[in-house]
Design an enzyme around this catalytic site. Structure first.
Site, mmCIF file in Angstrom:
data_model
loop_
_atom_site.group_PDB
_atom_site.id
_atom_site.type_symbol
_atom_site.label_atom_id
_atom_site.label_comp_id
_atom_site.label_asym_id
_atom_site.label_seq_id
_atom_site.Cartn_x
_atom_site.Cartn_y
_atom_site.Cartn_z
ATOM 1 N N ARG A 40 1.089 -0.955 -0.011
ATOM 2 C CA ARG A 40 0.453 0.609 0.018
ATOM 3 C C ARG A 40 0.766 1.501 0.340
ATOM 4 N NH1 ARG A 40 -4.261 -2.410 4.036
ATOM 5 N NH2 ARG A 40 -5.776 -3.460 3.040
ATOM 6 N N LYS A 201 -17.740 -16.614 3.662
ATOM 7 C CA LYS A 201 -19.245 -16.903 4.045
ATOM 8 C C LYS A 201 -19.810 -15.735 2.674
ATOM 9 C CE LYS A 201 -17.689 -14.761 7.917
ATOM 10 N NZ LYS A 201 -17.998 -13.617 8.930
ATOM 11 N N GLY A 378 -12.142 -4.299 1.373
ATOM 12 C CA GLY A 378 -14.480 -3.999 2.086
ATOM 13 C C GLY A 378 -14.545 -3.160 0.354
#
Ligand code: AMP
Length: 398
Positions: A40, A201, A378
């Site tokens: 990053r 999930k 996300g």
């Protein structure tokens, strides 16, 4: 959401004071501060260098972890600062406070062509609350806000969105690239568009599955989330991961795909073990007939063939989530095969979106053969869901 945002190329930055939001939230050793993965920080260099080369003064902000307003040494940005100094080859003064006297003094001393870093903004609770006074004070340090922390774009925090109420706001190069690749893949993809979804999930990816069903030509579902889909179509999955609350959702998605003419591919064969262990000897079984005492750990060779065949003719591929428990080398074959299939595509746009699928690609060594590796886990998922990202929405339209 409009993705056509102004960038630092569209404005005059010379002699200006720039408040640059980066994502320096890098994995590091909590005791020694040693950085495990500086991707990053490295990724932010083109924007920083561009601004410095044009005589801007650059005030960088970032967060590190989740200290929730408590000053903890392990959440300091010091090691990120040290790393940035080495990469840039110039001093990067860092503040000992957030918006206190030291921040004011260091900002006042900053000259064109110089860069500094403000200590972890999340040491102040106001940052995550997007407190307007905090945002205003932060904004008062600069003339222009540049957002280059795509990984935080889904957060409406003071430094990611709040400051844009008080300053002209544009994108840095990292965000520009994310918008170009992800936006194009969703709005005008080179077809066929193949989406590959994996990971643990179903619940995390409900929005993405729904959104991609409207856009993709083929959806491939592997990894831990595929077992819920197998149950939905009447399969037996033993002790594999099951998201019971989403069996009905999976059933609806299978029906919806059929209705829309979207090819939905599920695993045919699965490597199973009796224990969740990297050393356990795997057995290959049909994916809809997993023995009662076994759990799925990775996709099998027939599935690899099925999935890679579907990938072969793709114009655009978006991949999010590993095909198995790739952290164990014995169960990384499925994810490796997908990475290899993406890397082998000629003329296709390949996008790997965030988190574990990025680690999977990096482990295989194919990362440089992928068109775009998203820096946002996300944020990339929310983008693919078609949600409005506050860090992007606040930037000036072109
Ligand atoms: P996510 O954060 O949802 O993308 O999930 C990533 C995690 O899913 C990784 O840690 C994988 O080990 C895990 N995963 C993938 N496939 C399986 C599986 N078959 N069983 C258990 N965990 C899995």
């Amino acid at each position: 959401m409009n993705y056509d945002k102004k960038t630092i190329r569209d404005i005059d930055v010379s002699g200006k004071r720039i408040l640059l939001r980066c994502d320096f939230n890098v994995p590091h050793d909590k005791k020694t501060g040693e950085i495990h993965d500086a991707t990053r920080i490295v990724a932010s260099l083109p924007t920083i260098r561009y601004l410095l080369d044009r005589g801007a003064s650059v005030i960088i902000t970032s967060h590190m972890g989740r200290p929730h307003g408590v000053w903890k040494p392990e959440n300091s940005l010091y090691s990120a600062r040290d790393h940035l100094e080495k990469l840039l080859g110039i001093p990067v003064p860092m503040t000992t406070d957030v918006l206190g006297p030291d921040t004011k003094a260091k900002c006042a001393a900053l000259r064109p062509g110089q860069v500094m870093l403000i200590e972890n903004l999340r040491f102040c609770l106001e940052e995550e609350k997007n407190d307007p006074n905090f945002a205003k004070e932060l904004a008062s340090l600069a003339d222009i806000f540049v957002f280059d922390a795509f990984g935080c774009a889904h957060r409406a925090h003071a430094s990611t969105a709040g400051v844009a109420d008080y300053l002209p706001a544009v994108a840095g190069f990292l965000v520009e690239k994310e918008l170009a690749f992800l936006g194009k893949a969703l709005d005008e993809p080179k077809r066929p568009l193949v989406a590959i979804l994996g990971g643990a999930k179903v619940s995390d990816k409900i929005g993405v599955i729904k959104s991609l069903l409207q856009k993709a030509d083929t959806i491939i579902i592997g990894g831990g989330m595929s077992y819920t889909f197998q149950v939905a179509r009447g399969g037996k999955i033993g002790t594999s991961l099951l998201d019971e609350g989403n069996i009905e959702f999976a059933r609806n998605m299978i029906a919806k795909a059929e209705e829309l003419g979207v090819k939905l591919l599920l695993p045919m064969d699965t490597q199973v073990t009796k224990e969740f262990s990297g050393d356990a000897e795997p057995t290959l079984v049909p994916s809809t007939a997993i023995p009662d005492d076994c759990m799925g750990m990775d996709i099998g060779p027939k599935t690899i063939q099925l999935f890679t065949d579907a990938i072969r003719g793709a114009g655009t591929v978006i991949w999010n989530g590993p095909m198995g428990v790739f952290e164990f080398p014995a169960f990384s074959k499925g994810s490796n095969a997908i990475a290899q299939a993406l890397a082998g595509l000629d003329g296709a746009v390949t996008i790997v979106g965030g988190g574990d699928s990025v680690s999977a690609v990096e482990k295989t060594g194919y990362a440089d053969k992928i068109s775009h590796i998203s820096t946002g886990g996300g944020a990339a998922l929310e983008f693919l869901e078609g949600l409005v990202l506050p860090g992007i929405a606040c930037l000036a339209d072109r």
